[in-house]
Design a protein around this motif. Sequence first.
Motif, PDB file in Angstrom:
ATOM      1  N   ARG A 116       0.830  -1.206   0.000  1.00 60.50           N
ATOM      2  CA  ARG A 116       0.000   0.000   0.000  1.00 60.50           C
ATOM      3  C   ARG A 116       0.864   1.256   0.000  1.00 60.50           C
ATOM      4  O   ARG A 116       1.841   1.349   0.739  1.00 60.50           O
ATOM      5  CB  ARG A 116      -0.911   0.005   1.228  1.00 60.50           C
ATOM      6  CG  ARG A 116      -1.707   1.298   1.427  1.00 60.50           C
ATOM      7  CD  ARG A 116      -2.542   1.225   2.691  1.00 60.50           C
ATOM      8  NE  ARG A 116      -3.295   2.459   2.920  1.00 60.50           N
ATOM      9  CZ  ARG A 116      -2.876   3.455   3.695  1.00 60.50           C
ATOM     10  NH1 ARG A 116      -1.715   3.367   4.330  1.00 60.50           N
ATOM     11  NH2 ARG A 116      -3.621   4.545   3.842  1.00 60.50           N
ATOM     12  N   VAL A 117       0.475   2.224  -0.843  1.00 59.79           N
ATOM     13  CA  VAL A 117       1.129   3.529  -0.902  1.00 59.79           C
ATOM     14  C   VAL A 117       0.024   4.579  -0.968  1.00 59.79           C
ATOM     15  O   VAL A 117      -1.041   4.327  -1.528  1.00 59.79           O
ATOM     16  CB  VAL A 117       2.051   3.642  -2.143  1.00 59.79           C
ATOM     17  CG1 VAL A 117       2.633   5.041  -2.263  1.00 59.79           C
ATOM     18  CG2 VAL A 117       3.166   2.605  -2.085  1.00 59.79           C
ATOM     19  N   THR A 118       0.235   5.740  -0.401  1.00 64.51           N
ATOM     20  CA  THR A 118      -0.737   6.825  -0.525  1.00 64.51           C
ATOM     21  C   THR A 118      -0.145   7.967  -1.344  1.00 64.51           C
ATOM     22  O   THR A 118       1.072   8.199  -1.326  1.00 64.51           O
ATOM     23  CB  THR A 118      -1.178   7.365   0.854  1.00 64.51           C
ATOM     24  OG1 THR A 118      -0.038   7.842   1.559  1.00 64.51           O
ATOM     25  CG2 THR A 118      -1.871   6.274   1.656  1.00 64.51           C
ATOM     26  N   ALA A 119      -1.017   8.676  -2.056  1.00 64.50           N
ATOM     27  CA  ALA A 119      -0.577   9.809  -2.882  1.00 64.50           C
ATOM     28  C   ALA A 119      -1.762  10.733  -3.121  1.00 64.50           C
ATOM     29  O   ALA A 119      -2.909  10.275  -3.212  1.00 64.50           O
ATOM     30  CB  ALA A 119      -0.026   9.321  -4.221  1.00 64.50           C
ATOM     31  N   PRO A 134       4.594  10.582 -16.901  1.00 61.35           N
ATOM     32  CA  PRO A 134       4.251  10.592 -15.478  1.00 61.35           C
ATOM     33  C   PRO A 134       4.445  11.974 -14.867  1.00 61.35           C
ATOM     34  O   PRO A 134       5.497  12.585 -15.005  1.00 61.35           O
ATOM     35  CB  PRO A 134       5.220   9.568 -14.871  1.00 61.35           C
ATOM     36  CG  PRO A 134       5.625   8.707 -16.006  1.00 61.35           C
ATOM     37  CD  PRO A 134       5.614   9.576 -17.221  1.00 61.35           C
ATOM     38  N   ALA A 135       3.398  12.480 -14.220  1.00 64.59           N
ATOM     39  CA  ALA A 135       3.463  13.792 -13.578  1.00 64.59           C
ATOM     40  C   ALA A 135       2.661  13.714 -12.285  1.00 64.59           C
ATOM     41  O   ALA A 135       1.628  13.066 -12.215  1.00 64.59           O
ATOM     42  CB  ALA A 135       2.884  14.869 -14.498  1.00 64.59           C
ATOM     43  N   GLY A 136       3.136  14.386 -11.259  1.00 64.78           N
ATOM     44  CA  GLY A 136       2.428  14.356  -9.988  1.00 64.78           C
ATOM     45  C   GLY A 136       2.820  13.141  -9.160  1.00 64.78           C
ATOM     46  O   GLY A 136       3.363  12.153  -9.670  1.00 64.78           O
ATOM     47  N   ALA A 141       4.474   7.567  -8.146  1.00 62.20           N
ATOM     48  CA  ALA A 141       4.452   6.425  -7.229  1.00 62.20           C
ATOM     49  C   ALA A 141       4.167   5.132  -7.987  1.00 62.20           C
ATOM     50  O   ALA A 141       4.763   4.087  -7.700  1.00 62.20           O
ATOM     51  CB  ALA A 141       3.407   6.645  -6.143  1.00 62.20           C
ATOM     52  N   ILE A 142       3.254   5.192  -8.965  1.00 63.27           N
ATOM     53  CA  ILE A 142       2.912   4.004  -9.756  1.00 63.27           C
ATOM     54  C   ILE A 142       4.132   3.518 -10.540  1.00 63.27           C
ATOM     55  O   ILE A 142       4.423   2.319 -10.600  1.00 63.27           O
ATOM     56  CB  ILE A 142       1.730   4.308 -10.690  1.00 63.27           C
ATOM     57  CG1 ILE A 142       0.452   4.519  -9.857  1.00 63.27           C
ATOM     58  CG2 ILE A 142       1.527   3.184 -11.708  1.00 63.27           C
ATOM     59  CD1 ILE A 142      -0.733   5.028 -10.655  1.00 63.27           C
ATOM     60  N   VAL A 143       4.855   4.456 -11.146  1.00 62.02           N
ATOM     61  CA  VAL A 143       6.056   4.097 -11.914  1.00 62.02           C
ATOM     62  C   VAL A 143       7.146   3.562 -10.996  1.00 62.02           C
ATOM     63  O   VAL A 143       7.819   2.568 -11.317  1.00 62.02           O
ATOM     64  CB  VAL A 143       6.561   5.326 -12.711  1.00 62.02           C
ATOM     65  CG1 VAL A 143       7.920   5.025 -13.346  1.00 62.02           C
ATOM     66  CG2 VAL A 143       5.549   5.715 -13.786  1.00 62.02           C
ATOM     67  N   ALA A 144       7.327   4.184  -9.838  1.00 62.24           N
ATOM     68  CA  ALA A 144       8.357   3.738  -8.888  1.00 62.24           C
ATOM     69  C   ALA A 144       8.085   2.320  -8.404  1.00 62.24           C
ATOM     70  O   ALA A 144       9.005   1.496  -8.298  1.00 62.24           O
ATOM     71  CB  ALA A 144       8.434   4.704  -7.705  1.00 62.24           C
ATOM     72  N   GLN A 145       6.813   2.021  -8.108  1.00 63.34           N
ATOM     73  CA  GLN A 145       6.469   0.677  -7.649  1.00 63.34           C
ATOM     74  C   GLN A 145       6.647  -0.354  -8.767  1.00 63.34           C
ATOM     75  O   GLN A 145       7.029  -1.501  -8.516  1.00 63.34           O
ATOM     76  CB  GLN A 145       5.036   0.649  -7.118  1.00 63.34           C
ATOM     77  CG  GLN A 145       4.824   1.429  -5.838  1.00 63.34           C
ATOM     78  CD  GLN A 145       5.693   0.919  -4.699  1.00 63.34           C
ATOM     79  OE1 GLN A 145       5.815  -0.276  -4.473  1.00 63.34           O
ATOM     80  NE2 GLN A 145       6.317   1.848  -3.985  1.00 63.34           N
ATOM     81  N   ALA A 146       6.382   0.042 -10.007  1.00 54.20           N
ATOM     82  CA  ALA A 146       6.561  -0.866 -11.142  1.00 54.20           C
ATOM     83  C   ALA A 146       8.022  -1.282 -11.283  1.00 54.20           C
ATOM     84  O   ALA A 146       8.324  -2.429 -11.632  1.00 54.20           O
ATOM     85  CB  ALA A 146       6.057  -0.202 -12.425  1.00 54.20           C
ATOM     86  N   LYS A 147       8.930  -0.369 -10.989  1.00 51.80           N
ATOM     87  CA  LYS A 147      10.363  -0.696 -11.071  1.00 51.80           C
ATOM     88  C   LYS A 147      10.754  -1.743 -10.041  1.00 51.80           C
ATOM     89  O   LYS A 147      11.764  -2.426 -10.194  1.00 51.80           O
ATOM     90  CB  LYS A 147      11.188   0.582 -10.891  1.00 51.80           C
ATOM     91  CG  LYS A 147      11.066   1.558 -12.055  1.00 51.80           C
ATOM     92  CD  LYS A 147      11.890   2.821 -11.832  1.00 51.80           C
ATOM     93  CE  LYS A 147      11.765   3.765 -13.013  1.00 51.80           C
ATOM     94  NZ  LYS A 147      12.513   5.037 -12.816  1.00 51.80           N
ATOM     95  N   GLU A 148       9.945  -1.870  -8.981  1.00 57.72           N
ATOM     96  CA  GLU A 148      10.189  -2.892  -7.967  1.00 57.72           C
ATOM     97  C   GLU A 148       9.343  -4.143  -8.195  1.00 57.72           C
ATOM     98  O   GLU A 148       9.321  -5.046  -7.360  1.00 57.72           O
ATOM     99  CB  GLU A 148       9.909  -2.324  -6.573  1.00 57.72           C
ATOM    100  CG  GLU A 148      10.834  -1.185  -6.182  1.00 57.72           C
ATOM    101  CD  GLU A 148      10.612  -0.741  -4.748  1.00 57.72           C
ATOM    102  OE1 GLU A 148      10.299  -1.599  -3.891  1.00 57.72           O
ATOM    103  OE2 GLU A 148      10.751   0.475  -4.477  1.00 57.72           O
TER     104      GLU A 148
END
Length: 337
Positions: A116-119, A134-136, A141-148
């Motif tokens: 879970r992440v909040t934004a 990606p902006a905002g 956060a969605i892109v960062a989590q995809a990298k993991e």
Amino acid sequence: MGGKSSKGSKEPTIPEGGGAPVKVSTSTYERVTLSESTGAVTLHTSLKLKDDGVTVEHLDAEGKKNLFCIGQITESITPPHTTGKNEKKKNVTRHEITATVTAYFEAVEGSAEARRVTAPAPDPQTFQVGVVEPAGEMQQAIVAQAKEGFRIVATGIATSEQKVTLGKMSKMKIDAVYDLTFLKCDAVGVGNTVFIQDIITFKIFPPKVKFPDLLTRVNEFGAKGYRVSTVVVTAGSKLQEQLVQVVMQETHAKQPVKYVTEKFYQLSTSTINTSGSSSTATTIKLNGDGTDVVQAYADAGWTLRAAFNGPTDKRGGISRGIMTNYMPIHCIFEAPL
């Protein structure tokens, strides 16, 4: 992407061209929201999820059974339960609202881990239409989590501050923080992410909705091996405007796919008091069964990939002190190309 409509218990007309029948499983859980409201001409409402870990915990438990969430539909909302007045503030009323959510799953090889992440919601002032970078904080956060290795699978409001001014110069301001739930499963995987954005405009009375054509772009990326992960609908800069973003992400297989949409309605009923205004005792139930719609498509080889609410486009009515409104749910289904 407005989709065709399935009303009541009528069987949906399912497009040809699906794949092999899909096995879909379901489970339900409750999301409880705490509400605090005050004001008359200017209405101020605060919302907060009572248990901010309820979705991620539920999807994680199912993930341990080798089940991957493919969409969620809110089946019903109980009448707001008054929990009392705030003694320190005048005219502040607190409510507790319980939503029953059905989550849909497909079986996968290996377990799925939830996170879970909040934004905050996207800024309406900088929102752009089309395929965007990606902006905002939410998209980053969605892109960062995809990298993991985590795919976005569900979203919902975690907290919200809303101010609505009524009258000829009606205006609305909403500051919302969203709950983002991700799943990691090696059998599914996640690659590049694209964001397809547009604006929904609508009128309340008589109800009329101008829904953008998102499906053309969605199918363009589906043919390239991108899968719909979720759809996020947030408030726009105007009172009768909503911002919609479709999140598509590659899988390991990068299999070309195609998409269709279906729309059915939830029926909202509320009692009318003697002054003619709507009471706070409102319950929302499906006009027809969402599970039946999803299963009918699955039997024809179409897999649910996202479900989201939109503004109403169907007029309700008042009869014997009961006011009814129809609230559409839009579903996106996928099949091999």
